[in-house]
Scaffold this active site. Structure first.
Site, PDB file in Angstrom:
ATOM      1  N   ASP A  45      -7.174 -61.462 -15.863  1.00  0.00           N
ATOM      2  CA  ASP A  45      -8.615 -61.594 -16.116  1.00  0.00           C
ATOM      3  C   ASP A  45      -9.189 -60.280 -16.634  1.00  0.00           C
ATOM      4  OD1 ASP A  45      -8.978 -64.264 -15.452  1.00  0.00           O
ATOM      5  OD2 ASP A  45      -9.181 -63.817 -13.310  1.00  0.00           O
ATOM      6  N   ALA A 163     -15.650 -63.148  -8.759  1.00  0.00           N
ATOM      7  CA  ALA A 163     -15.142 -61.770  -8.787  1.00  0.00           C
ATOM      8  C   ALA A 163     -15.890 -60.928  -7.741  1.00  0.00           C
ATOM      9  CB  ALA A 163     -15.283 -61.212 -10.204  1.00  0.00           C
ATOM     10  N   TYR A 164     -16.474 -59.822  -8.135  1.00  0.00           N
ATOM     11  CA  TYR A 164     -17.146 -58.928  -7.177  1.00  0.00           C
ATOM     12  C   TYR A 164     -18.182 -59.671  -6.331  1.00  0.00           C
ATOM     13  CZ  TYR A 164     -19.338 -54.812  -5.248  1.00  0.00           C
ATOM     14  OH  TYR A 164     -19.817 -53.887  -4.373  1.00  0.00           O
ATOM     15  N   LYS A 166     -18.242 -62.563  -5.134  1.00  0.00           N
ATOM     16  CA  LYS A 166     -17.678 -63.277  -3.994  1.00  0.00           C
ATOM     17  C   LYS A 166     -17.320 -62.304  -2.873  1.00  0.00           C
ATOM     18  CE  LYS A 166     -14.294 -66.769  -2.754  1.00  0.00           C
ATOM     19  NZ  LYS A 166     -13.760 -66.018  -1.596  1.00  0.00           N
TER      20      LYS A 166
HETATM   21  P1  NAP Z   1      -9.393 -55.050 -11.073  1.00  0.00           P
HETATM   22  O1  NAP Z   1      -9.673 -54.003 -10.071  1.00  0.00           O
HETATM   23  O2  NAP Z   1      -7.995 -55.320 -11.503  1.00  0.00           O
HETATM   24  O3  NAP Z   1     -10.076 -56.450 -10.627  1.00  0.00           O
HETATM   25  C1  NAP Z   1     -10.108 -56.846  -9.333  1.00  0.00           C
HETATM   26  C2  NAP Z   1      -9.607 -58.286  -9.237  1.00  0.00           C
HETATM   27  O4  NAP Z   1     -10.624 -59.170  -9.721  1.00  0.00           O
HETATM   28  C3  NAP Z   1      -8.349 -58.571 -10.050  1.00  0.00           C
HETATM   29  O5  NAP Z   1      -7.497 -59.330  -9.225  1.00  0.00           O
HETATM   30  C4  NAP Z   1      -8.883 -59.393 -11.208  1.00  0.00           C
HETATM   31  O6  NAP Z   1      -7.937 -60.304 -11.715  1.00  0.00           O
HETATM   32  C5  NAP Z   1      -9.994 -60.155 -10.531  1.00  0.00           C
HETATM   33  N1  NAP Z   1     -11.005 -60.767 -11.387  1.00  0.00           N
HETATM   34  C6  NAP Z   1     -11.576 -60.274 -12.528  1.00  0.00           C
HETATM   35  N2  NAP Z   1     -12.497 -61.155 -12.990  1.00  0.00           N
HETATM   36  C7  NAP Z   1     -12.498 -62.209 -12.144  1.00  0.00           C
HETATM   37  C8  NAP Z   1     -13.213 -63.437 -12.098  1.00  0.00           C
HETATM   38  N3  NAP Z   1     -14.149 -63.735 -12.994  1.00  0.00           N
HETATM   39  N4  NAP Z   1     -12.981 -64.279 -11.064  1.00  0.00           N
HETATM   40  C9  NAP Z   1     -12.051 -63.981 -10.122  1.00  0.00           C
HETATM   41  N5  NAP Z   1     -11.337 -62.855 -10.116  1.00  0.00           N
HETATM   42  C10 NAP Z   1     -11.560 -61.977 -11.112  1.00  0.00           C
HETATM   43  O7  NAP Z   1     -10.304 -54.740 -12.362  1.00  0.00           O
HETATM   44  P2  NAP Z   1     -10.379 -55.615 -13.667  1.00  0.00           P
HETATM   45  O8  NAP Z   1      -9.219 -56.519 -13.760  1.00  0.00           O
HETATM   46  O9  NAP Z   1     -10.691 -54.685 -14.789  1.00  0.00           O
HETATM   47  O10 NAP Z   1     -11.678 -56.523 -13.419  1.00  0.00           O
HETATM   48  C11 NAP Z   1     -12.955 -55.987 -13.316  1.00  0.00           C
HETATM   49  C12 NAP Z   1     -13.680 -56.825 -12.322  1.00  0.00           C
HETATM   50  O11 NAP Z   1     -13.128 -56.574 -11.057  1.00  0.00           O
HETATM   51  C13 NAP Z   1     -15.150 -56.514 -12.160  1.00  0.00           C
HETATM   52  O12 NAP Z   1     -15.924 -57.198 -13.110  1.00  0.00           O
HETATM   53  C14 NAP Z   1     -15.404 -56.975 -10.749  1.00  0.00           C
HETATM   54  O13 NAP Z   1     -15.850 -58.306 -10.719  1.00  0.00           O
HETATM   55  C15 NAP Z   1     -14.050 -56.960 -10.083  1.00  0.00           C
HETATM   56  N6  NAP Z   1     -14.070 -56.016  -8.963  1.00  0.00           N
HETATM   57  C16 NAP Z   1     -14.082 -56.554  -7.725  1.00  0.00           C
HETATM   58  C17 NAP Z   1     -14.174 -55.733  -6.630  1.00  0.00           C
HETATM   59  C18 NAP Z   1     -14.218 -56.352  -5.274  1.00  0.00           C
HETATM   60  O14 NAP Z   1     -14.020 -57.563  -5.174  1.00  0.00           O
HETATM   61  N7  NAP Z   1     -14.531 -55.594  -4.242  1.00  0.00           N
HETATM   62  C19 NAP Z   1     -14.256 -54.346  -6.784  1.00  0.00           C
HETATM   63  C20 NAP Z   1     -14.231 -53.827  -8.057  1.00  0.00           C
HETATM   64  C21 NAP Z   1     -14.143 -54.700  -9.162  1.00  0.00           C
HETATM   65  P3  NAP Z   1      -6.669 -59.816 -12.609  1.00  0.00           P
HETATM   66  O15 NAP Z   1      -5.705 -59.219 -11.665  1.00  0.00           O
HETATM   67  O16 NAP Z   1      -6.185 -61.100 -13.240  1.00  0.00           O
HETATM   68  O17 NAP Z   1      -7.163 -58.819 -13.625  1.00  0.00           O
END
Ligand code: NAP
Ligand code: MN
Length: 266
Positions: A45, A163-164, A166
């Site tokens: 993603d 993603a974040y 949730k």
């Molecule tokens: P990352 O640190 O690899 O992303 C964190 C996880 O979020 C990865 O497993 C990624 O999947 C997954 N993800 C990304 N978009 C998603 C979606 N729309 N629905 C469900 N899961 C999703 O960083 P990244 O891959 O560059 O992605 C950036 C995104 O990470 C940000 O937009 C934010 O939403 C998310 N994030 C989440 C947290 C948290 O949950 N605490 C913290 C920081 C960022 P893949 O492994 O397939 O890439």
């Protein structure tokens, strides 16, 4: 078709992208990175998010397809062993697509001579204060709704809701719902300070404005982009006029995807 193959730097993705380019060329397509009609991402993603930002200036002229090399993603439909099927379905393509809402972000500054900055997000934007409790006024459609105190706020799209958003306790929204979700990150709630305390979902003709009361350094995120910002006056969030288009060669049922990603086999 003019196709760009966009991959992450993992060795499996690099190899798969090379193989895919060969197969696409053999099927009569051309490879074009600057002006593609279709962008195929190979990775996760995060790779699709990166491709989205690479091509954000021409979203209405192209469609995306995601191939995943790791676990099933929310933006990635095809598996690494399905390249032949993917190429064949692209050969039979009639231009079908599904589109999803995006988040429009406008940051304005205390110094009015400084230009407003404009961004698009596919997943979400968050705002956090770097050094102490963030205090902001949250307006919905120009009406003051609450004064927020806490770590920060997240504003997400429906496809970004898994993603974040949730992780911050927000609801999972079906991407056919044209709406934005505001989720709190560790709000202070006591007898003095009061926020809604739950995520809220605004309608498509509404917008959210976050006004900063104390001048300081803030971290504003736009998907995986981190912006360190000072002198922010306000950030306005609304549903963008642009949408992201996916070639709908295969449309995994949304709730099945959610179940696969978060629950697994019962
Ligand atoms: P990352 O640190 O690899 O992303 C964190 C996880 O979020 C990865 O497993 C990624 O999947 C997954 N993800 C990304 N978009 C998603 C979606 N729309 N629905 C469900 N899961 C999703 O960083 P990244 O891959 O560059 O992605 C950036 C995104 O990470 C940000 O937009 C934010 O939403 C998310 N994030 C989440 C947290 C948290 O949950 N605490 C913290 C920081 C960022 P893949 O492994 O397939 O890439
Ligand atoms: Mn990732």
């Amino acid at each position: 078709m003019k196709i760009s193959v966009f991959h992450n730097q993992q060795s499996t993705s690099i190899l798969l992208a090379r193989e895919l380019r060969k197969k696409l060329l053999a099927a009569g397509n051309s490879i074009c990175e600057s002006d593609p009609e279709l962008v195929v991402t190979v990775g996760g993603d995060g790779t699709l998010l990166a491709a989205f930002h690479r091509y954000a200036h021409k979203l209405n002229e192209l469609r995306f397809v995601g191939v995943h090399t790791g676990h099933l993603g929310f933006y990635t439909d095809w598996r690494d062993y399905e390249l032949d099927e993917l190429v064949e379905s692209l050969s039979n393509d009639q231009g079908e697509s599904v589109s999803y809402p995006l988040l429009d972000i406008k940051i304005s500054y205390q110094d009015v001579s400084r230009d407003t900055q404009h961004f698009l997000a596919l997943n979400e934007s968050t705002i956090k204060r770097m050094n102490s409790t963030m205090v902001t006024d949250v307006y919905i459609k120009d009406e003051l709704f609450e004064r927020f105190r806490g770590d920060g706020l997240s504003i997400s799209t429906p496809t970004g809701s898994t993603a974040y958003n949730k992780s911050a306790g927000g609801a999972v929204l079906h991407p056919r719902i044209n709406a934005l979700q505001l989720t709190e990150i560790a709000s202070l709630n006591n007898r003095v300070y009061r926020t809604l305390g739950s995520p809220l979902i605004i309608a498509s003709d509404e917008w959210i404005r976050i006004e900063i009361s104390e001048e300081d350094e803030y971290l504003v995120t736009v998907d995986q982009l981190n912006l360190h910002q000072s002198n922010i006056a306000a950030i306005q969030y609304k549903i963008a006029a642009e949408r992201i288009h996916f070639a709908s060669y295969r449309h995994t049922h949304f709730w099945r995807r959610v179940k696969d990603a978060f629950i697994g086999e019962l």
